[in-house]
Design a protein around this motif. Sequence first.
Motif, PDB file in Angstrom:
ATOM      1  N   ARG A  88       0.829  -1.218   0.000  1.00  0.00           N
ATOM      2  CA  ARG A  88       0.000   0.000   0.000  1.00  0.00           C
ATOM      3  C   ARG A  88       0.861   1.264   0.000  1.00  0.00           C
ATOM      4  NH1 ARG A  88      -3.186   2.914  -1.878  1.00  0.00           N
ATOM      5  NH2 ARG A  88      -4.987   3.844  -0.856  1.00  0.00           N
ATOM      6  N   VAL A  89       1.943   1.276   0.777  1.00  0.00           N
ATOM      7  CA  VAL A  89       2.762   2.506   0.797  1.00  0.00           C
ATOM      8  C   VAL A  89       3.414   2.739  -0.574  1.00  0.00           C
ATOM      9  CG1 VAL A  89       3.184   2.653   3.286  1.00  0.00           C
ATOM     10  CG2 VAL A  89       4.789   1.381   1.857  1.00  0.00           C
ATOM     11  N   ALA A  90       3.750   1.640  -1.269  1.00  0.00           N
ATOM     12  CA  ALA A  90       4.323   1.812  -2.616  1.00  0.00           C
ATOM     13  C   ALA A  90       3.271   2.442  -3.537  1.00  0.00           C
ATOM     14  CB  ALA A  90       4.800   0.471  -3.155  1.00  0.00           C
ATOM     15  N   GLU A  91       2.013   2.002  -3.424  1.00  0.00           N
ATOM     16  CA  GLU A  91       0.937   2.597  -4.242  1.00  0.00           C
ATOM     17  C   GLU A  91       0.719   4.060  -3.888  1.00  0.00           C
ATOM     18  OE1 GLU A  91      -1.671  -1.546  -4.278  1.00  0.00           O
ATOM     19  OE2 GLU A  91      -2.437   0.215  -3.217  1.00  0.00           O
ATOM     20  N   LEU A  92       0.864   4.380  -2.603  1.00  0.00           N
ATOM     21  CA  LEU A  92       0.588   5.758  -2.149  1.00  0.00           C
ATOM     22  C   LEU A  92       1.587   6.776  -2.709  1.00  0.00           C
ATOM     23  CD1 LEU A  92      -0.455   5.192   1.573  1.00  0.00           C
ATOM     24  CD2 LEU A  92      -1.919   5.990  -0.290  1.00  0.00           C
ATOM     25  N   GLU A  93       2.716   6.300  -3.214  1.00  0.00           N
ATOM     26  CA  GLU A  93       3.677   7.244  -3.810  1.00  0.00           C
ATOM     27  C   GLU A  93       3.045   8.041  -4.935  1.00  0.00           C
ATOM     28  OE1 GLU A  93       7.174   5.160  -5.032  1.00  0.00           O
ATOM     29  OE2 GLU A  93       7.599   4.537  -2.974  1.00  0.00           O
ATOM     30  N   LYS A  94       2.037   7.437  -5.595  1.00  0.00           N
ATOM     31  CA  LYS A  94       1.407   8.130  -6.736  1.00  0.00           C
ATOM     32  C   LYS A  94       0.363   9.143  -6.264  1.00  0.00           C
ATOM     33  CE  LYS A  94       1.533   3.887  -9.379  1.00  0.00           C
ATOM     34  NZ  LYS A  94       0.899   2.839  -8.592  1.00  0.00           N
ATOM     35  N   GLU A  95       0.016   9.136  -4.993  1.00  0.00           N
ATOM     36  CA  GLU A  95      -1.108   9.945  -4.509  1.00  0.00           C
ATOM     37  C   GLU A  95      -0.759  11.387  -4.179  1.00  0.00           C
ATOM     38  OE1 GLU A  95      -4.251   9.345  -4.276  1.00  0.00           O
ATOM     39  OE2 GLU A  95      -4.518   7.174  -4.286  1.00  0.00           O
ATOM     40  N   ASP A  96       0.516  11.735  -4.164  1.00  0.00           N
ATOM     41  CA  ASP A  96       0.909  13.113  -3.884  1.00  0.00           C
ATOM     42  C   ASP A  96       0.419  13.580  -2.497  1.00  0.00           C
ATOM     43  OD1 ASP A  96       2.178  15.451  -4.623  1.00  0.00           O
ATOM     44  OD2 ASP A  96       0.369  16.357  -5.432  1.00  0.00           O
ATOM     45  N   LEU A  97       0.503  12.676  -1.520  1.00  0.00           N
ATOM     46  CA  LEU A  97       0.052  13.039  -0.172  1.00  0.00           C
ATOM     47  C   LEU A  97       0.957  14.104   0.432  1.00  0.00           C
ATOM     48  CD1 LEU A  97      -0.696   9.562   1.510  1.00  0.00           C
ATOM     49  CD2 LEU A  97      -2.303  11.109   0.373  1.00  0.00           C
ATOM     50  N   CYS A  98       0.342  15.035   1.180  1.00  0.00           N
ATOM     51  CA  CYS A  98       1.135  16.046   1.916  1.00  0.00           C
ATOM     52  C   CYS A  98       1.208  15.709   3.397  1.00  0.00           C
ATOM     53  CB  CYS A  98       0.528  17.428   1.730  1.00  0.00           C
ATOM     54  SG  CYS A  98       0.820  18.094   0.098  1.00  0.00           S
ATOM     55  N   GLY A  99       0.662  14.586   3.807  1.00  0.00           N
ATOM     56  CA  GLY A  99       0.738  14.213   5.221  1.00  0.00           C
ATOM     57  C   GLY A  99      -0.242  13.091   5.532  1.00  0.00           C
ATOM     58  N   PHE A 100      -0.268  12.718   6.836  1.00  0.00           N
ATOM     59  CA  PHE A 100      -1.176  11.644   7.263  1.00  0.00           C
ATOM     60  C   PHE A 100      -1.650  11.951   8.687  1.00  0.00           C
ATOM     61  CE2 PHE A 100      -2.301   7.309   5.736  1.00  0.00           C
ATOM     62  CZ  PHE A 100      -3.132   6.942   6.775  1.00  0.00           C
ATOM     63  N   ILE A 101      -2.949  11.756   8.906  1.00  0.00           N
ATOM     64  CA  ILE A 101      -3.486  11.876  10.277  1.00  0.00           C
ATOM     65  C   ILE A 101      -3.887  10.478  10.745  1.00  0.00           C
ATOM     66  CG2 ILE A 101      -5.237  12.906  11.768  1.00  0.00           C
ATOM     67  CD1 ILE A 101      -5.431  15.207   9.726  1.00  0.00           C
ATOM     68  N   PHE A 102      -3.197  10.019  11.783  1.00  0.00           N
ATOM     69  CA  PHE A 102      -3.420   8.671  12.291  1.00  0.00           C
ATOM     70  C   PHE A 102      -4.363   8.664  13.485  1.00  0.00           C
ATOM     71  CE2 PHE A 102       0.876   8.225  10.361  1.00  0.00           C
ATOM     72  CZ  PHE A 102       0.621   7.145   9.531  1.00  0.00           C
ATOM     73  N   LYS A 103      -4.990   7.506  13.695  1.00  0.00           N
ATOM     74  CA  LYS A 103      -5.811   7.316  14.903  1.00  0.00           C
ATOM     75  C   LYS A 103      -4.877   6.930  16.045  1.00  0.00           C
ATOM     76  CE  LYS A 103      -9.122   6.429  17.751  1.00  0.00           C
ATOM     77  NZ  LYS A 103      -8.179   6.645  18.857  1.00  0.00           N
ATOM     78  N   SER A 104      -4.948   7.706  17.129  1.00  0.00           N
ATOM     79  CA  SER A 104      -4.044   7.453  18.255  1.00  0.00           C
ATOM     80  C   SER A 104      -4.332   6.096  18.912  1.00  0.00           C
ATOM     81  CB  SER A 104      -4.193   8.562  19.306  1.00  0.00           C
ATOM     82  OG  SER A 104      -5.537   8.627  19.721  1.00  0.00           O
ATOM     83  N   ASP A 105      -3.323   5.559  19.551  1.00  0.00           N
ATOM     84  CA  ASP A 105      -3.406   4.347  20.398  1.00  0.00           C
ATOM     85  C   ASP A 105      -3.703   3.035  19.662  1.00  0.00           C
ATOM     86  OD1 ASP A 105      -2.994   6.014  22.576  1.00  0.00           O
ATOM     87  OD2 ASP A 105      -5.151   6.321  22.886  1.00  0.00           O
ATOM     88  N   SER A 106      -3.870   3.087  18.346  1.00  0.00           N
ATOM     89  CA  SER A 106      -4.241   1.857  17.643  1.00  0.00           C
ATOM     90  C   SER A 106      -3.003   1.005  17.355  1.00  0.00           C
ATOM     91  CB  SER A 106      -4.932   2.222  16.319  1.00  0.00           C
ATOM     92  OG  SER A 106      -4.792   1.171  15.390  1.00  0.00           O
ATOM     93  N   PRO A 107      -3.107  -0.334  17.528  1.00  0.00           N
ATOM     94  CA  PRO A 107      -1.944  -1.190  17.244  1.00  0.00           C
ATOM     95  C   PRO A 107      -1.593  -1.216  15.752  1.00  0.00           C
ATOM     96  CG  PRO A 107      -3.893  -2.515  17.672  1.00  0.00           C
ATOM     97  CD  PRO A 107      -4.270  -1.103  18.005  1.00  0.00           C
ATOM     98  N   SER A 108      -2.521  -0.770  14.908  1.00  0.00           N
ATOM     99  CA  SER A 108      -2.223  -0.707  13.472  1.00  0.00           C
ATOM    100  C   SER A 108      -1.919   0.724  13.046  1.00  0.00           C
ATOM    101  CB  SER A 108      -3.429  -1.201  12.653  1.00  0.00           C
ATOM    102  OG  SER A 108      -3.780  -2.482  13.061  1.00  0.00           O
ATOM    103  N   SER A 109      -2.662   1.704  13.579  1.00  0.00           N
ATOM    104  CA  SER A 109      -2.588   3.073  13.060  1.00  0.00           C
ATOM    105  C   SER A 109      -1.931   4.078  13.999  1.00  0.00           C
ATOM    106  CB  SER A 109      -4.003   3.565  12.733  1.00  0.00           C
ATOM    107  OG  SER A 109      -4.623   2.714  11.799  1.00  0.00           O
ATOM    108  N   GLY A 110      -1.682   3.751  15.244  1.00  0.00           N
ATOM    109  CA  GLY A 110      -1.126   4.741  16.182  1.00  0.00           C
ATOM    110  C   GLY A 110       0.306   5.133  15.820  1.00  0.00           C
TER     111      GLY A 110
END
Length: 315
Positions: A88-110
């Motif tokens: 997924r992160v390799a695919e996201l290179e094409k998305e021109d993201l300027c940042g990411f907001i994660f959900k705190s405390d999550s074992p996957s997203s924190g």
Amino acid sequence: MEKIKLGISACLLGENVRYDGGHKLDRFLTDTLGQYVEYVPICPEVKCGLPVPRESMHLEGDPDSPRLVTIRTKQDMTDRMVRWAMKRVAELEKEDLCGFIFKSDSPSSGMERVRVYNEKGMPVKKGVGMFARIFMEHFPLLPTEDEGRLHDPKLRDNFIERIFALRRWREALEEKESRGNVVDFHTKHKLLILSHSPKHYQTMGKLVAKAKDLPLKELYQKYQTLLMESLYLKTSPKKNANVLQHMTGYFKEQLSSDEKQELLEVIDFYRKGYIPLIVPVTLINHYVRKYDQPYLKQQIYLNPHPLELQLRNHV
Ligand code: SF4
């Protein structure tokens, strides 16, 4: 400016993707910041193939490289998550993201201080969610925050300033790849950079001064790295007061001694914490408009993000 593209943990947008079928809608992110950004929602647990609802998980083992394990039946989901996240992160290179907001405390997203349990079942808050870690390692310069930290006005101001700066930087490059564009961008951002890091201000000034001696790609890369590093460093009342005082110097000829005195007092009140940053900035903006000050009117420091976000009313 085009809308800023940001990755976000999908549950923060109100998507019912949590282990219990619920969500964690954050109204500031959807209703306020959402006016300026285009979100790319990602729920790593659902996207790696797990159902909703599902058994809840946590991190176990070494906090530096923990395993992702279901709490009741002890199924190890680490390999499944890592495989999906790398793709997924390799695919996201094409998305021109300027940042990411994660959900705190999550074992996957924190993104920090996630609980990791040792063999005795005791937690230490030293982990990083499995997807968040892979994302941040893949995009080390992209601004990242979690929704919990974004409730802090200073961290919120810092994060939003960074995503707007990165969007402007990318737009400057999209316009035309040239050394002149870097010089122009730097000129407009000088005081913003100074408010974060006098050291980077010096280094970046030297880099831009020798722009013609460097291959263009190297110049872009070095400049972008220094830009994101500098803006990551926190401003402070002292650093902001220095920048504001520096700006008053541009009105030597125009302001009466009473007006100068008043401006310096307002800056001092801000430095002491009696009034928010928006007050001296508004007064300086007033003089910039009134006297059409050519250098200051192009300074991003005076308008780094939309006023409607009210970020400087609380710092
Ligand atoms: S915290 Fe991450 S993994 Fe959990 S529901 Fe939200 S987006 Fe999905």
